[in-house]
Design a protein around this motif. Structure first.
Motif, PDB file in Angstrom:
ATOM      1  N   ILE A 100       0.860  -1.189   0.000  1.00  0.00           N
ATOM      2  CA  ILE A 100       0.000   0.000   0.000  1.00  0.00           C
ATOM      3  C   ILE A 100       0.897   1.239   0.000  1.00  0.00           C
ATOM      4  O   ILE A 100       1.729   1.387   0.906  1.00  0.00           O
ATOM      5  CB  ILE A 100      -0.876   0.061   1.273  1.00  0.00           C
ATOM      6  N   PRO A 101       0.711   2.131  -0.975  1.00  0.00           N
ATOM      7  CA  PRO A 101       1.534   3.348  -0.978  1.00  0.00           C
ATOM      8  C   PRO A 101       1.302   4.170   0.291  1.00  0.00           C
ATOM      9  O   PRO A 101       0.194   4.171   0.833  1.00  0.00           O
ATOM     10  CB  PRO A 101       1.028   4.120  -2.199  1.00  0.00           C
ATOM     11  N   ALA A 102       2.341   4.827   0.742  1.00  0.00           N
ATOM     12  CA  ALA A 102       2.232   5.676   1.936  1.00  0.00           C
ATOM     13  C   ALA A 102       1.043   6.620   1.786  1.00  0.00           C
ATOM     14  O   ALA A 102       0.860   7.237   0.741  1.00  0.00           O
ATOM     15  CB  ALA A 102       3.525   6.470   2.122  1.00  0.00           C
ATOM     16  N   GLY A 103       0.230   6.695   2.803  1.00  0.00           N
ATOM     17  CA  GLY A 103      -0.897   7.617   2.818  1.00  0.00           C
ATOM     18  C   GLY A 103      -2.159   7.099   2.154  1.00  0.00           C
ATOM     19  O   GLY A 103      -3.216   7.710   2.267  1.00  0.00           O
ATOM     20  N   ALA A 104      -2.085   5.925   1.474  1.00  0.00           N
ATOM     21  CA  ALA A 104      -3.258   5.416   0.761  1.00  0.00           C
ATOM     22  C   ALA A 104      -4.112   4.528   1.665  1.00  0.00           C
ATOM     23  O   ALA A 104      -3.644   4.014   2.678  1.00  0.00           O
ATOM     24  CB  ALA A 104      -2.824   4.639  -0.482  1.00  0.00           C
ATOM     25  N   GLU A 105      -5.348   4.353   1.245  1.00  0.00           N
ATOM     26  CA  GLU A 105      -6.274   3.521   2.002  1.00  0.00           C
ATOM     27  C   GLU A 105      -6.058   2.045   1.648  1.00  0.00           C
ATOM     28  O   GLU A 105      -5.822   1.712   0.494  1.00  0.00           O
ATOM     29  CB  GLU A 105      -7.702   3.936   1.659  1.00  0.00           C
ATOM     30  N   VAL A 106      -6.118   1.173   2.650  1.00  0.00           N
ATOM     31  CA  VAL A 106      -6.007  -0.261   2.410  1.00  0.00           C
ATOM     32  C   VAL A 106      -7.320  -0.751   1.815  1.00  0.00           C
ATOM     33  O   VAL A 106      -8.373  -0.521   2.408  1.00  0.00           O
ATOM     34  CB  VAL A 106      -5.706  -1.022   3.717  1.00  0.00           C
ATOM     35  N   PRO A 107      -7.281  -1.397   0.632  1.00  0.00           N
ATOM     36  CA  PRO A 107      -8.532  -1.747  -0.045  1.00  0.00           C
ATOM     37  C   PRO A 107      -9.248  -2.923   0.613  1.00  0.00           C
ATOM     38  O   PRO A 107      -8.664  -3.673   1.384  1.00  0.00           O
ATOM     39  CB  PRO A 107      -8.062  -2.135  -1.445  1.00  0.00           C
ATOM     40  N   ASP A 108     -10.523  -3.044   0.266  1.00  0.00           N
ATOM     41  CA  ASP A 108     -11.300  -4.246   0.572  1.00  0.00           C
ATOM     42  C   ASP A 108     -11.379  -4.555   2.052  1.00  0.00           C
ATOM     43  O   ASP A 108     -10.983  -5.614   2.481  1.00  0.00           O
ATOM     44  CB  ASP A 108     -10.701  -5.452  -0.165  1.00  0.00           C
ATOM     45  N   HIS A 109     -11.848  -3.621   2.826  1.00  0.00           N
ATOM     46  CA  HIS A 109     -11.983  -3.954   4.225  1.00  0.00           C
ATOM     47  C   HIS A 109     -13.414  -4.041   4.723  1.00  0.00           C
ATOM     48  O   HIS A 109     -13.684  -3.909   5.898  1.00  0.00           O
ATOM     49  CB  HIS A 109     -11.124  -3.039   5.097  1.00  0.00           C
ATOM     50  N   GLY A 110     -14.335  -4.229   3.786  1.00  0.00           N
ATOM     51  CA  GLY A 110     -15.635  -4.690   4.256  1.00  0.00           C
ATOM     52  C   GLY A 110     -15.604  -6.175   3.991  1.00  0.00           C
ATOM     53  O   GLY A 110     -15.753  -6.616   2.878  1.00  0.00           O
ATOM     54  N   HIS A 111     -15.270  -6.967   5.021  1.00  0.00           N
ATOM     55  CA  HIS A 111     -15.014  -8.377   4.720  1.00  0.00           C
ATOM     56  C   HIS A 111     -16.060  -9.304   5.276  1.00  0.00           C
ATOM     57  O   HIS A 111     -16.783  -9.005   6.216  1.00  0.00           O
ATOM     58  CB  HIS A 111     -13.642  -8.810   5.226  1.00  0.00           C
ATOM     59  N   LYS A 112     -16.092 -10.468   4.646  1.00  0.00           N
ATOM     60  CA  LYS A 112     -16.857 -11.580   5.208  1.00  0.00           C
ATOM     61  C   LYS A 112     -15.859 -12.495   5.890  1.00  0.00           C
ATOM     62  O   LYS A 112     -14.697 -12.507   5.556  1.00  0.00           O
ATOM     63  CB  LYS A 112     -17.568 -12.323   4.085  1.00  0.00           C
ATOM     64  N   GLY A 113     -16.321 -13.275   6.826  1.00  0.00           N
ATOM     65  CA  GLY A 113     -15.432 -14.222   7.483  1.00  0.00           C
ATOM     66  C   GLY A 113     -14.413 -13.511   8.355  1.00  0.00           C
ATOM     67  O   GLY A 113     -14.609 -12.379   8.788  1.00  0.00           O
ATOM     68  N   THR A 114     -13.299 -14.179   8.613  1.00  0.00           N
ATOM     69  CA  THR A 114     -12.248 -13.628   9.457  1.00  0.00           C
ATOM     70  C   THR A 114     -11.094 -13.180   8.583  1.00  0.00           C
ATOM     71  O   THR A 114     -10.704 -13.892   7.674  1.00  0.00           O
ATOM     72  CB  THR A 114     -11.736 -14.709  10.433  1.00  0.00           C
ATOM     73  N   GLU A 130     -15.982  -3.021  11.346  1.00  0.00           N
ATOM     74  CA  GLU A 130     -16.011  -2.072  10.230  1.00  0.00           C
ATOM     75  C   GLU A 130     -14.829  -1.146  10.398  1.00  0.00           C
ATOM     76  O   GLU A 130     -14.720  -0.458  11.402  1.00  0.00           O
ATOM     77  CB  GLU A 130     -17.313  -1.251  10.275  1.00  0.00           C
ATOM     78  N   HIS A 131     -13.931  -1.135   9.463  1.00  0.00           N
ATOM     79  CA  HIS A 131     -12.805  -0.218   9.629  1.00  0.00           C
ATOM     80  C   HIS A 131     -12.217   0.164   8.280  1.00  0.00           C
ATOM     81  O   HIS A 131     -12.426  -0.501   7.279  1.00  0.00           O
ATOM     82  CB  HIS A 131     -11.729  -0.816  10.542  1.00  0.00           C
ATOM     83  N   THR A 132     -11.501   1.266   8.270  1.00  0.00           N
ATOM     84  CA  THR A 132     -10.896   1.764   7.049  1.00  0.00           C
ATOM     85  C   THR A 132      -9.439   2.106   7.330  1.00  0.00           C
ATOM     86  O   THR A 132      -9.101   3.244   7.638  1.00  0.00           O
ATOM     87  CB  THR A 132     -11.624   3.033   6.552  1.00  0.00           C
ATOM     88  N   PRO A 133      -8.571   1.104   7.241  1.00  0.00           N
ATOM     89  CA  PRO A 133      -7.163   1.334   7.528  1.00  0.00           C
ATOM     90  C   PRO A 133      -6.513   2.222   6.461  1.00  0.00           C
ATOM     91  O   PRO A 133      -6.817   2.101   5.283  1.00  0.00           O
ATOM     92  CB  PRO A 133      -6.546  -0.069   7.483  1.00  0.00           C
ATOM     93  N   VAL A 134      -5.622   3.086   6.914  1.00  0.00           N
ATOM     94  CA  VAL A 134      -4.894   3.973   6.010  1.00  0.00           C
ATOM     95  C   VAL A 134      -3.405   3.834   6.296  1.00  0.00           C
ATOM     96  O   VAL A 134      -2.985   3.891   7.456  1.00  0.00           O
ATOM     97  CB  VAL A 134      -5.329   5.444   6.215  1.00  0.00           C
ATOM     98  N   ALA A 135      -2.617   3.607   5.245  1.00  0.00           N
ATOM     99  CA  ALA A 135      -1.166   3.495   5.413  1.00  0.00           C
ATOM    100  C   ALA A 135      -0.607   4.830   5.893  1.00  0.00           C
ATOM    101  O   ALA A 135      -1.031   5.891   5.431  1.00  0.00           O
ATOM    102  CB  ALA A 135      -0.513   3.083   4.103  1.00  0.00           C
TER     103      ALA A 135
END
Ligand SMILES: [Zn+2]
Lengths: 219, 241
Positions: free
Chosen positions: A138-152, A182-187
């Protein structure tokens, strides 16, 4: 262990790793965290002791001549591969924990990344079974994709750091997220973030660009 | 001591916080020196009704060894390729490995074959056994578990990066002894658990529970073992520098 690890594996995952009942992708991320975290390694090995105690409780008679057959196997050098002494010592320059290097067949420089758009890259690791494993860049400062997940989903930081509602995750930290989270991680700014992510839900970023674009548009 | 309710609630949410209670917290009391009493104990076989046979009936003495003695046996194999020591280890552990594999879903023939391979691996890897971090029972369990993953589930088993140990990291005799005795107390505590709790632990180890269904609280005295292993790891890290 350059930095302090503050986000660890759960006791449930450590016990399941010790019991040997996790999917291969989960074994991989647990083994990688244990390579970096002696607190969790000691806990996992204490669960091994539970397994040893459990095994003491039951017996099943071996067939006649089994000892002799085993000694023959030993003399013929069967069963286990011979260990090359010192082969275990990690190269001082290794950037990734050995379990991950084993799947790459090399170190970070040997990863064959695939672009996912918006500067994000991934490399799917060849694990068997129902869960999947991939490296994410993940480029510095960018959002980590695909974090509305199913399962673990488990995410282990290897380089750099990300932040989300649960705090900061730096090298060695692992985030354990189930469906409810529910989360939105950001590098973090300043350094690209490299993570190992495993999930037991179907991988949504399977490869084709048109499909890839969709989750990004939701962000 | 601990609530049965936690145990029955298999859908308990995962704690995301670090699983690090202080050493000794949440453990059951030690059962005195039951471990020593065990050395002369003759009623250990058949602690489980499902046992399919008294595997070590032919070697009555083999079942009566204490954990530190098993360590000596492994050392004798490592240093002197001692087949008599191996025969005693085999008489005790092979029937236990076989029972473990059968409980995990292997048929008798496969379990027999794998148990022999596990015991051969014990011989070949005797130099890798670290008595400051594991009892021989624990170590044999990890070999058997890995064999099970390979033979029954046919998948790889990623292991943590090795911490090689050399002469500088040779464990202190007393640390080693303490860990071995803790392991025996753990086995006693496991036997002393209420049936329902022990059954849940068995289900976790025999592959009948997913990680999401495993209960975090085992009711077992793991705190001391964990801190001793941690000390041994610190020593290894120090020796590696
Ligand atoms: Zn940890």
């Amino acid at each position: 262990m350059k930095t302090e690890i503050t986000h660890h594996l759960t006791p449930q995952l450590l016990m399941a790793y010790s019991a040997g009942t996790l999917p291969e992708a989960f074994d991989l991320i647990v083994a990688s965290h244990l390579s970096l975290c002696d607190a969790c390694r000691a806990e996992a090995e204490s669960y091994d002791a539970v397994g040893g105690a459990l095994m003491e409780g039951e017996t099943s008679e071996m067939s006649a001549g089994s000892l002799e057959a085993t000694l023959r196997m030993i003399r013929e050098g069967g069963a286990a591969e011979a260990d090359a002494p010192c082969a275990a010592a990690p190269p001082a320059t290794a950037e990734l924990p050995r379990p991950i290097r084993d799947y790459i067949g090399g170190d970070l420089a040997d990863v064959r990344w695939q672009g996912m758009g918006m500067g994000v890259r991934q490399a799917i690791l060849p694990v068997d079974g129902p869960a999947t494993a991939r490296l994410l860049h993940i480029p510095a400062g960018a959002e980590v994709p695909d974090h509305g997940h199913k399962g673990t989903e488990l995410t282990l930081v290897l380089k750099g750091a990300f932040r989300d509602e649960d705090g900061r995750f730096g090298p060695g930290d692992v985030e354990v997220a189930d469906e409810a989270v529910e989360h939105t991680p950001v590098a973090e700014a300043g350094e690209d973030c490299i993570c190992l992510a495993v999930t037991d839900a179907p991988l949504r970023f399977a490869g084709l660009m048109p499909r890839l674009a969709q989750p990004f548009l939701k962000i | 001591m601990l609530s049965n309710v936690d145990w029955l609630d298999e859908k308990a949410a995962w704690p995301v916080a670090p699983p690090d209670p202080p050493p000794g917290a949440g453990t059951v009391a030690f059962l005195g020196d039951a471990a020593l009493a065990r050395m002369s104990d003759t009623n250990r076989s058949g602690t489980e009704g499902a046992a399919t046979g008294a595997g070590d009936a032919a070697e009555p003495n083999a079942a009566a060894r204490a954990a530190p003695e098993w360590v000596e046996h492994v050392t004798r194999i490592r240093d002197a390729r001692d087949e008599a020591a191996f025969a005693e280890l085999f008489a005790h552990f092979a029937p236990r490995v076989k029972a473990f594999l059968i409980r995990s879903g292997a048929d008798g023939a496969l379990a027999e074959e794998c148990a022999q391979e596990v015991m051969a691996t014990l011989w070949q890897k005797a130099h890798l056994f670290d008595p400051a971090r594991a009892s021989v029972s624990t170590w044999v369990f990890t070999i058997a578990r890995n064999r099970r993953i390979d033979a029954l589930r046919r998948q790889r088993r990623p292991e943590p990066e090795d911490l090689p140990w050399g002469p500088e990291a040779e464990p202190q005799q007393e640390d080693m002894l303490a860990l071995q005795q803790d392991s025996e107390r753990l086995a006693e505590a496991l036997r002393a658990l209420p049936e329902k709790q022990r059954h849940l632990i068995e289900r976790a180890y025999f592959g009948e529970l997913s990680h999401g269904e495993i209960a975090a609280e085992t009711g077992l005295p793991l705190g001391t073992i964990k801190s001793r292993i941690r000390l041994a790891l610190d020593r290894l890290r120090h020796a590696l520098k």
